[in-house]
Scaffold this active site. Structure first.
Site, PDB file in Angstrom:
ATOM      1  N   HIS A 145     -63.844 -22.246 -45.571  1.00 29.94           N
ATOM      2  CA  HIS A 145     -65.275 -21.975 -45.619  1.00 29.94           C
ATOM      3  C   HIS A 145     -66.080 -23.263 -45.797  1.00 29.94           C
ATOM      4  O   HIS A 145     -65.619 -24.230 -46.409  1.00 29.94           O
ATOM      5  CB  HIS A 145     -65.607 -21.022 -46.772  1.00 29.94           C
ATOM      6  CG  HIS A 145     -65.212 -19.610 -46.515  1.00 29.94           C
ATOM      7  ND1 HIS A 145     -65.686 -18.877 -45.442  1.00 29.94           N
ATOM      8  CD2 HIS A 145     -64.374 -18.767 -47.197  1.00 29.94           C
ATOM      9  CE1 HIS A 145     -65.175 -17.668 -45.473  1.00 29.94           C
ATOM     10  NE2 HIS A 145     -64.373 -17.574 -46.526  1.00 29.94           N
ATOM     11  N   CYS A 242     -67.384 -23.510 -40.530  1.00 29.18           N
ATOM     12  CA  CYS A 242     -68.671 -23.132 -39.940  1.00 29.18           C
ATOM     13  C   CYS A 242     -69.595 -24.349 -39.874  1.00 29.18           C
ATOM     14  O   CYS A 242     -69.497 -25.271 -40.690  1.00 29.18           O
ATOM     15  CB  CYS A 242     -69.337 -22.034 -40.762  1.00 29.18           C
ATOM     16  SG  CYS A 242     -68.462 -20.455 -40.704  1.00 29.18           S
TER      17      CYS A 242
END
Length: 265
Positions: A145, A242
């Site tokens: 993440h 991301c």
């Protein structure tokens, strides 16, 4: 008319207060989730420290590079607790210093789970389910993440700057069986629209044709030339997270395993 205006004003005040309360609750919830993620990581580091205490130099600073045997003892202490743990990822000088999980039968199991399997917004760093750790996967894909507080794989986005790459040219990825030092080849970002099955096939690079196609694309996509290349037969790792400057963006860092001591020095 004035009565209507007062009602409208009251309604607006109520809506604003409710929105403020909701935002305040979300901020507190996020902080609590982040703290829970930090506590989970702290427990991992504590377990490793209990297995083999961290060695310090005479000036009280932690040793820059501990022997592989020492690191492996710590990894095995974690493995004894959770057999999904398959290695350790570290980028010196950054917060990236985490265990790596691998669950081929349920590839995204640790997407929102901590080391103990409990819900966590942090998740864990994990390897793509299509990858194998027996040396037969030319490119190991590691996911993490991009946390807003800079933890997990948020720091890899700094590789969009050549100066950061010059300061952090190597990535350490140890499996449970052997240590590994990788030299960064390329960093790039792409929108999710380009991340189709064809892209995944190329990124896995499981045959020479796909490997060479990937090498060509890296030349087109990379932010800067690192001067590092790879040939078919080299072991690669790719770190991905991301990327928020575009819709559903993804950021990638590709690195090649360094085989000789001369390369590592």
């Amino acid at each position: 008319m004035k009565k209507l205006a007062r009602h409208l004003l009251t309604f607006i005040i109520i809506i604003c207060a409710a929105a403020a309360a909701y935002m305040g609750w979300k901020i507190i919830q996020t902080q609590l989730e982040y703290r829970k993620g930090e506590e989970s990581l702290e427990a991992i580091y504590q377990l490793m420290e209990e297995a083999v205490p961290i060695q310090t130099e005479e000036n009280g600073e932690e040793e820059q590079e501990e022997p592989w045997e020492v690191r492996r003892q710590r990894y095995m202490a974690l493995y004894d607790q959770n057999q999904d743990m398959c290695g350790w990822i570290r980028v010196k000088g950054t917060v990236i210093d985490y265990p790596v999980m691998h669950t081929p039968e349920d590839p995204e199991y640790y997407f929102h789970r901590d080391f103990e399997g409990n819900y966590s917004s942090y998740g864990m760093i994990f390897i793509d389910g299509a990858c194998r750790l027996d040396g037969t996967s030319p490119n190991l894909l590691l996911y993490g993440h991009h946390m807003r507080n800079g933890s997990m794989f948020a720091a890899i986005e700094d590789y969009d700057n050549a100066e950061f790459w010059r300061m952090h040219p190597q990535i350490q990825f140890d499996t449970l069986e052997e240590p590994g030092t990788y030299e960064v080849m390329a960093a790039f970002k792409l929108p999710a629209a380009q991340l189709d099955e064809d892209f995944k096939t190329m990124l896995l690079a499981e045959n020479q044709e796909e490997f060479e196609r990937l090498m060509g694309k890296l030349e087109d996509w990379r932010f800067y030339d690192t001067g590092v290349g790879a040939e078919w037969g080299d072991q690669l790792i790719t770190l991905t997270t991301c990327e928020y400057t575009q819709k559903d963006g993804r950021f990638f860092v590709v690195a090649r395993k360094m085989e000789s001591q001369e390369e590592m020095e």
